[in-house]
Scaffold this motif. Structure first.
Motif, short mmCIF file in Angstrom:
data_model
loop_
_atom_site.label_atom_id
_atom_site.label_comp_id
_atom_site.label_asym_id
_atom_site.label_seq_id
_atom_site.Cartn_x
_atom_site.Cartn_y
_atom_site.Cartn_z
N GLN A 1 0.67 -1.37 0.04
CA GLN A 1 0.01 -0.15 -0.19
C GLN A 1 1.08 1.22 0.21
OE1 GLN A 1 -2.18 -0.98 3.48
NE2 GLN A 1 -3.64 -1.76 2.45
N ILE A 2 1.93 1.24 0.93
CA ILE A 2 2.79 2.36 0.62
C ILE A 2 3.48 2.60 -0.68
CG2 ILE A 2 5.18 3.31 1.52
CD1 ILE A 2 4.48 1.82 4.23
N ALA A 3 3.77 1.48 -1.16
CA ALA A 3 4.38 1.53 -2.75
C ALA A 3 3.29 2.00 -3.56
CB ALA A 3 4.90 0.20 -2.99
N GLY A 4 1.98 1.66 -3.50
CA GLY A 4 0.89 2.08 -4.09
C GLY A 4 0.91 3.63 -3.98
N VAL A 5 0.80 4.32 -2.94
CA VAL A 5 0.65 5.55 -2.79
C VAL A 5 1.81 6.35 -3.35
CG1 VAL A 5 0.71 7.53 -1.11
CG2 VAL A 5 -0.65 5.44 -0.56
N ALA A 6 2.99 6.06 -3.48
CA ALA A 6 3.91 6.54 -4.04
C ALA A 6 3.92 6.46 -5.53
CB ALA A 6 5.51 5.88 -3.50
N GLU A 7 3.42 5.39 -5.93
CA GLU A 7 3.07 4.91 -7.49
C GLU A 7 2.23 6.07 -8.05
OE1 GLU A 7 2.63 0.94 -7.76
OE2 GLU A 7 4.82 0.53 -7.18
N SER A 8 1.19 6.47 -7.31
CA SER A 8 0.26 7.36 -7.71
C SER A 8 0.62 8.55 -7.80
CB SER A 8 -0.96 7.05 -6.64
OG SER A 8 -0.69 8.05 -5.42
N GLY A 9 1.93 8.81 -7.09
CA GLY A 9 2.50 10.19 -7.16
C GLY A 9 2.24 10.78 -5.69
N GLY A 10 1.65 10.24 -4.73
CA GLY A 10 1.24 10.74 -3.52
C GLY A 10 2.42 10.65 -2.18
N VAL A 11 1.93 10.96 -1.12
CA VAL A 11 2.83 11.04 0.10
C VAL A 11 2.22 10.04 1.24
CG1 VAL A 11 4.14 13.06 -0.42
CG2 VAL A 11 2.10 13.20 1.00
N VAL A 12 3.06 9.34 1.88
CA VAL A 12 2.62 8.79 2.86
C VAL A 12 3.34 9.62 4.12
CG1 VAL A 12 2.87 6.63 4.57
CG2 VAL A 12 2.40 6.58 2.09
N CYS A 13 2.47 10.25 5.13
CA CYS A 13 2.87 10.86 6.18
C CYS A 13 2.84 10.00 7.69
CB CYS A 13 2.07 12.31 6.39
SG CYS A 13 2.04 13.01 5.05
N VAL A 14 3.93 10.03 8.10
CA VAL A 14 4.05 8.93 9.21
C VAL A 14 3.43 9.58 10.51
CG1 VAL A 14 5.85 7.97 10.59
CG2 VAL A 14 6.09 7.95 8.48
N ASN A 15 3.01 8.50 11.21
CA ASN A 15 1.99 8.96 12.39
C ASN A 15 2.80 8.55 13.58
OD1 ASN A 15 0.15 8.48 14.59
ND2 ASN A 15 -1.37 7.93 13.17
N PHE A 16 2.70 9.55 14.55
CA PHE A 16 3.69 9.36 15.81
C PHE A 16 2.95 8.85 16.89
CE2 PHE A 16 6.49 13.56 14.91
CZ PHE A 16 6.73 13.05 13.38
N PHE A 17 1.82 8.46 16.78
CA PHE A 17 0.92 8.10 17.86
C PHE A 17 1.69 6.54 18.56
CE2 PHE A 17 -3.09 6.13 19.94
CZ PHE A 17 -2.95 6.61 21.09
N ALA A 18 2.17 6.79 19.73
CA ALA A 18 3.13 5.75 20.19
C ALA A 18 2.51 4.16 19.94
CB ALA A 18 3.40 5.87 21.55
N PRO A 19 1.16 3.97 20.41
CA PRO A 19 0.63 2.44 20.50
C PRO A 19 0.33 1.99 18.93
CG PRO A 19 -0.71 3.99 22.00
CD PRO A 19 0.20 4.89 21.05
N TYR A 20 0.47 2.89 17.76
CA TYR A 20 0.59 2.32 16.51
C TYR A 20 1.82 1.85 15.97
CZ TYR A 20 -4.28 4.19 16.40
OH TYR A 20 -5.34 4.66 16.62
N LEU A 21 2.91 2.20 16.76
CA LEU A 21 4.39 2.07 16.27
C LEU A 21 5.00 0.87 16.85
CD1 LEU A 21 5.63 5.75 16.68
CD2 LEU A 21 4.65 4.63 14.79
N HIS A 22 4.38 0.58 18.08
CA HIS A 22 5.22 -0.57 18.67
C HIS A 22 4.57 -1.21 19.96
CE1 HIS A 22 8.17 -3.19 20.91
NE2 HIS A 22 9.00 -3.06 19.54
N GLU A 23 4.55 -2.28 20.20
CA GLU A 23 3.73 -2.97 21.23
C GLU A 23 3.97 -2.36 22.65
OE1 GLU A 23 3.46 -7.11 23.56
OE2 GLU A 23 3.05 -7.00 21.48
#
Length: 349
Positions: A222-244
């Motif tokens: 999905q990340i690659a698909g966004v890039a291929e569309s010409g878009g951007v993926v903006c990384v989320n900082f919310f800790a519980p989405y990053l690691h257990e």
């Protein structure tokens, strides 16, 4: 490289945040307080964090759904216009890429309005043009649950794609010039959008599922698909989405590096999703929110609980050995370029 060197680089950068729910906080106040509240409570944080470009989502809490969703949507849009008018020396509400470049060039913060979930629209797709006239330039069609357009990421087990209404909404957003945001969309819906979208799409606040298997994160494909569309993926900082459990800035940088390795450096930005203050500000003392979709709501990256901590990201990227040009791109150069391109291409649509 010292902390002072990192801060100097941060101050030189265009810093862009693709997702801050501060409008939820502002709109809880009486309307005659909106402008002053933003000036005293939020503007100093954005300025200390070096923010030059801020996307402001219009998010409608469950208490307003369904009957009050459209009214709340209009109230939040009006709050954005009034806080911008009342703080015109420091911010500017932007409708196209030229506006963004001009406001940033003047040393002010460029504000861009977004819809998150669209419960106020429901299946009245024609209202997308209405909210576009009011300044909305980015839109996500679902949140955690089910909407008229699609299932949110909390419904991934259903395996669903866009509804017929969702397909119409995507086409209408492309027609009027509203950027489609896949953050919060269920995985089947993300895949569907990437199949049928004819314009670049973005993820305003999503991280890497390869590093932490949470439904709010995106797969490498999905990340690659966004890039291929010409878009951007903006990384989320919310800790519980990053690691257990490893709630550290190094864990965040791991996500940045994974997304860059898949999408390429030109397709990555920041979508911090600073929610601590917003949750505290909008939740009654009797109803303290302890979880968000099953994850702790009170766990944050140390120092990155709000916008003032953003220089820590620059410092951490330098420690990892990132080239300055790559840091400048991810801090905000990529998002500014993307919005300049997409909004300029649709100005007056």
């Amino acid at each position: 490289m010292t902390a002072n060197d990192a801060l100097a680089l941060h101050r030189r950068a265009v810093v862009a945040d693709a997702h801050n729910d501060l409008l939820c906080s502002v709109a809880t106040r009486p309307s005659d307080e909106w402008s002053d509240y933003f000036r005293t409570q939020w503007l100093p944080q954005l300025q200390e964090g070096g923010v030059d470009l801020q996307v402001l989502p219009v998010f409608i809490d469950d208490v307003y759904r369904p009957e009050g969703a459209l009214r709340r949507t209009m109230r939040m849009i009006e709050a954005a216009h009034r806080l911008a008018e009342g703080n015109a020396d420091a911010v500017g509400l932007c409708l196209d890429g030229d506006d963004i470049d001009r406001v940033i060039g003047e040393g002010r913060i460029a504000l861009v309005l977004a819809l998150e979930g669209m419960p106020g629209i429901a299946d009245d797709v024609e209202l997308l043009e209405t909210v576009h006239r009011l300044g909305i330039r980015i839109g996500a069609v679902a949140h955690f649950g089910r909407s008229a357009f699609a299932d949110g990421s909390g419904e991934d087990a259903a395996g669903s794609r866009l509804t017929r209404t969702g397909i119409r909404a995507l086409a209408e957003m492309e027609r009027v010039g509203m950027i489609f945001d896949i953050s919060h969309l269920g995985t089947g819906g993300v895949d569907h959008v990437l199949e049928i979208a004819t314009r670049p799409v973005m993820a305003t606040h999503s991280s890497a599922r390869a590093l932490f298997d949470h439904h709010r994160n995106l797969t490498d494909a999905q990340i690659a698909g966004v890039a291929e569309s010409g878009g951007v993926v903006c990384v989320n900082f919310f800790a519980p989405y990053l690691h257990e459990s490893a709630y550290t800035i190094d864990t965040l940088i791991d996500h940045f590096e994974r997304v860059v390795s898949v999408a390429g450096i030109a397709h990555v930005g920041m979508g911090p999703d600073f929610v601590r203050e917003v949750i505290a500000d909008t939740t009654a003392p009797c109803c303290v929110q302890t979880t968000i979709e099953g994850v702790p709501a009170d766990r944050y990256l140390p120092g990155l609980e709000g916008p003032t901590g953003l220089p820590l990201v620059t410092e951490a990227l330098l420690r990892r050995g990132w080239p300055e040009a790559d840091i400048l791109a991810v801090l905000g150069g990529n998002l500014q370029r993307f919005l300049r391109s997409e909004l300029a291409a649709t100005a007056g649509a």
